[in-house]
Scaffold this motif. Structure first.
Motif, PDB file in Angstrom:
ATOM      1  N   ARG A 181       1.027  -1.247   0.152  1.00 39.48           N
ATOM      2  CA  ARG A 181      -0.117   0.038   0.050  1.00 39.48           C
ATOM      3  C   ARG A 181       0.744   1.236  -0.053  1.00 39.48           C
ATOM      4  O   ARG A 181       1.783   1.377   0.637  1.00 39.48           O
ATOM      5  CB  ARG A 181      -0.995  -0.023   1.279  1.00 39.48           C
ATOM      6  CG  ARG A 181      -1.822   1.324   1.407  1.00 39.48           C
ATOM      7  CD  ARG A 181      -2.850   1.344   2.597  1.00 39.48           C
ATOM      8  NE  ARG A 181      -3.857   0.389   2.339  1.00 39.48           N
ATOM      9  CZ  ARG A 181      -4.341  -0.525   3.056  1.00 39.48           C
ATOM     10  NH1 ARG A 181      -3.987  -0.411   4.458  1.00 39.48           N
ATOM     11  NH2 ARG A 181      -5.293  -1.257   2.720  1.00 39.48           N
ATOM     12  N   VAL A 182       0.523   2.282  -1.169  1.00 36.28           N
ATOM     13  CA  VAL A 182       1.121   3.577  -0.874  1.00 36.28           C
ATOM     14  C   VAL A 182       0.047   4.608  -0.559  1.00 36.28           C
ATOM     15  O   VAL A 182      -0.986   4.578  -1.250  1.00 36.28           O
ATOM     16  CB  VAL A 182       1.748   3.858  -2.288  1.00 36.28           C
ATOM     17  CG1 VAL A 182       2.227   5.130  -2.436  1.00 36.28           C
ATOM     18  CG2 VAL A 182       2.944   2.794  -2.414  1.00 36.28           C
ATOM     19  N   THR A 183       0.272   5.273   0.419  1.00 32.45           N
ATOM     20  CA  THR A 183      -0.807   6.287   0.895  1.00 32.45           C
ATOM     21  C   THR A 183      -0.019   7.780   0.883  1.00 32.45           C
ATOM     22  O   THR A 183       1.059   7.871   1.317  1.00 32.45           O
ATOM     23  CB  THR A 183      -1.329   5.933   2.118  1.00 32.45           C
ATOM     24  OG1 THR A 183      -1.767   4.830   2.250  1.00 32.45           O
ATOM     25  CG2 THR A 183      -2.530   7.105   2.696  1.00 32.45           C
ATOM     26  N   ALA A 184      -0.649   8.803   0.437  1.00 31.11           N
ATOM     27  CA  ALA A 184       0.066  10.204   0.208  1.00 31.11           C
ATOM     28  C   ALA A 184      -1.253  11.340   0.711  1.00 31.11           C
ATOM     29  O   ALA A 184      -2.296  10.832   0.339  1.00 31.11           O
ATOM     30  CB  ALA A 184       0.392  10.520  -0.868  1.00 31.11           C
ATOM     31  N   ARG A 185      -0.690  12.346   1.305  1.00 34.59           N
ATOM     32  CA  ARG A 185      -1.588  13.371   1.780  1.00 34.59           C
ATOM     33  C   ARG A 185      -0.884  14.592   1.077  1.00 34.59           C
ATOM     34  O   ARG A 185       0.070  14.979   1.669  1.00 34.59           O
ATOM     35  CB  ARG A 185      -2.082  13.523   3.116  1.00 34.59           C
ATOM     36  CG  ARG A 185      -2.928  12.364   3.571  1.00 34.59           C
ATOM     37  CD  ARG A 185      -3.162  12.627   5.010  1.00 34.59           C
ATOM     38  NE  ARG A 185      -4.254  11.608   5.601  1.00 34.59           N
ATOM     39  CZ  ARG A 185      -5.462  11.470   5.452  1.00 34.59           C
ATOM     40  NH1 ARG A 185      -6.141  12.353   5.034  1.00 34.59           N
ATOM     41  NH2 ARG A 185      -6.036  10.377   5.989  1.00 34.59           N
ATOM     42  N   LEU A 186      -1.452  15.394   0.497  1.00 40.76           N
ATOM     43  CA  LEU A 186      -0.926  16.591  -0.037  1.00 40.76           C
ATOM     44  C   LEU A 186      -1.848  17.852   0.310  1.00 40.76           C
ATOM     45  O   LEU A 186      -3.035  17.870   0.002  1.00 40.76           O
ATOM     46  CB  LEU A 186      -0.848  16.924  -1.633  1.00 40.76           C
ATOM     47  CG  LEU A 186      -0.018  15.962  -2.421  1.00 40.76           C
ATOM     48  CD1 LEU A 186      -0.624  14.220  -2.520  1.00 40.76           C
ATOM     49  CD2 LEU A 186       0.329  16.544  -3.763  1.00 40.76           C
TER      50      LEU A 186
END
Length: 395
Positions: free
Chosen positions: A382-387
Motif C-alpha cells: 500500500r502507498v498512501t499520500a496526503r498533499l
C-alpha cells in the motif's frame, strides 16, 4: 589591531609602495635639513652642516616603514621631535615628518589611537614652542591643535574611504558567491526534477512495454488476434515513451528556460493511464470522491506521477494474478491518494535518491505532504499520500 604589531608584511609589499614611502622619507629629510641649516638665522649659533644632516636623517630614518609599523614609527618621530626641542641651539623639528607619521596612524589604526596620537603631536609642538619662548600661548595652542586636527581629519577620511571601498568589494564578492550558489542550487533542483520525470515516465512506459510484450508472446500461437492487439499497444506505448523523452530533452536544450508547450499530465489523464495498465494485464479499480475544480497543476502532476509509479511497482513486484486499487479523495484542504495491491511480492524502497519511492517522497514533500509505504495484511503493498492545499487558494 595592536599598536605594536605590523599592519603589513614587509616581504609581500609591492615595490611602488616602498618607493612612495622612501619618497616621503626623502621629503621629510629635505625639510628638516633646510630648516636646521637655513631657518635659524636669529639663533646665536646655527648647527653645523654635519649636525643638520644627522638630525634630518634621524627624523626620516623610520618613515619608509610607516605602513608596516605605524605605531612604533610614530613614537620614534615624536621622540625625535621632543629631543630636538632640547638641542643646544634650541632646535625645532620641521613638522613634515610629524604630519606623515600622524597621518599614517589615523589612516591605518583605530580611532582611539589616532586621537591619542593627535593629542601627543599637539603637545610636542607646544613643548617646542615653549622652548622657543613664546608670549602668545593662545595662538600657539590654536596653531598646534589646528595642525594636529587637519592631519587627523585627512587620515580619518582616508581610513573611512578605504573601509567603505573594502566593504563594497566584500559585498560584491558575497553577492557573486551567492549568485553562483543560487545558480548551482537551481541547477541541482532542476536536475533532480528532470531525473524524477525521466524515471517516473520512461520507467513506467518501459514496464508497460515489457508486460505487453510478454502477453503478446504468450498469445502469439493460441490467440493471434489478441497478440496483434498487444503488439499494437506496445507500439503505441513506445511512441508515447519516445514523445515524453523528447519533451524532457527539449527542456534541457531550451536556452530560454521555457518548457515546450505540451501540457503536463494531470488528474484528467488518470483514466488513460489506468486503461494502459489494464491493457498490460493488471486489473485496476478506480474510486474518486470529491471535486476540486481549481487544483493546481503541480499538485495534479504529483498525484499522477504517484499513481503511475505505484502501479509500475505493482506490475514489477506484485507477481502473477495480482490486482490493484486506486482511491482518490479531494477536499478543499487536502488531496488523499491511496494505491494498494494484493500481490505476493513487495516493492523495496530503492536507495538511489530521485528514483522509485524516494522520488515519490520528494514530490509529496514539495507540497508539505506525507507519504507512507508498506505491506498490507495479509499480503500486498500500500502507498498512501496526503498533499496539503492552501485554504486561501482553495476558496
Amino acid at each position: 589591531m595592536s599598536f605594536w604589531k605590523p599592519v603589513e608584511d614587509p616581504g609581500t609589499r609591492p615595490l611602488p609602495s616602498w618607493v612612495f614611502d622612501i619618497g616621503c622619507a626623502v621629503l621629510a629629510f629635505a625639510a628638516s635639513l633646510a630648516y636646521f641649516s637655513f631657518g635659524q638665522t636669529t639663533r646665536p649659533a646655527a648647527p653645523s652642516l654635519a649636525a643638520s644632516l644627522i638630525v634630518a636623517a634621524l627624523t626620516a630614518l623610520a618613515l619608509p616603514l610607516r605602513r608596516v609599523w605605524p605605531g612604533p614609527v610614530f613614537l620614534w618621530t615624536v621622540l625625535a621631535a621632543a629631543l630636538l626641542a632640547q638641542w643646544p641651539a634650541r632646535g625645532e623639528l620641521f613638522p613634515v615628518a610629524l604630519a606623515i607619521a600622524l597621518y599614517t596612524v589615523a589612516a591605518t589604526m583605530r580611532r582611539a589611537e589616532a586621537f591619542a596620537a593627535a593629542v601627543l603631536v599637539a603637545g610636542v609642538i607646544l613643548v617646542v614652542v615653549g622652548q622657543d619662548g613664546t608670549r602668545h600661548w593662545g595662538l600657539a595652542i590654536s596653531d598646534a591643535g589646528g595642525f594636529a586636527a587637519v592631519v587627523l581629519a585627512v587620515g580619518l577620511y582616508v581610513s573611512t574611504r578605504r573601509a567603505y571601498l573594502a566593504e563594497l568589494s566584500d559585498r560584491a564578492g558575497r553577492l557573486e558567491r551567492e549568485r553562483d550558489q543560487n545558480s548551482a542550487l537551481a541547477a541541482a533542483v532542476e536536475r533532480a526534477r528532470i531525473a524524477r520525470e525521466m524515471h517516473d515516465s520512461v520507467a513506467h512506459h518501459l514496464t508497460m512495454i515489457v508486460a505487453l510484450s510478454d502477453g503478446a508472446l504468450a498469445a502469439v500461437t493460441r490467440a493471434p488476434a489478441q497478440a496483434a492487439d498487444a503488439i499494437r499497444d506496445v507500439s503505441r506505448t513506445a511512441r508515447e515513451a519516445l514523445a515524453e523523452t523528447r519533451r524532457l530533452l527539449g527542456v534541457l536544450r531550451d536556452d530560454s528556460g521555457e518548457e515546450l508547450r505540451q501540457p503536463l499530465p494531470g488528474l484528467a489523464d488518470l483514466d488513460d493511464l489506468l486503461g494502459r495498465v489494464r491493457a498490460a494485464g493488471l486489473p485496476v479499480r478506480y474510486e474518486r470522491r470529491g471535486v476540486h475544480p481549481d487544483l493546481p497543476p503541480g499538485v495534479q502532476l504529483a498525484v499522477f506521477r504517484l499513481v503511475q509509479e505505484a502501479l509500475t511497482n505493482t506490475m514489477k513486484h506484485a507477481g502473477p494474478g495480482a490486482s490493484a486499487a486506486v482511491r482518490l479523495q479531494l477536499t478543499p484542504r487536502e488531496v488523499h491518494v491511496e494505491v494498494d495491491d494484493d500481490g505476493t511480492g513487495h516493492a523495496g524502497e530503492p536507495g538511489v535518491p530521485g528514483g522509485g519511492l524516494t522520488g515519490m517522497r520528494e514530490r509529496i514533500s514539495a507540497f508539505g505532504g506525507e507519504l507512507e509505504c508498506g505491506p498490507r495484511d495479509p499480503r500486498g503493498w500500500r502507498v498512501t499520500a496526503r498533499l496539503h492545499l492552501d485554504p486561501a487558494g482553495a476558496s
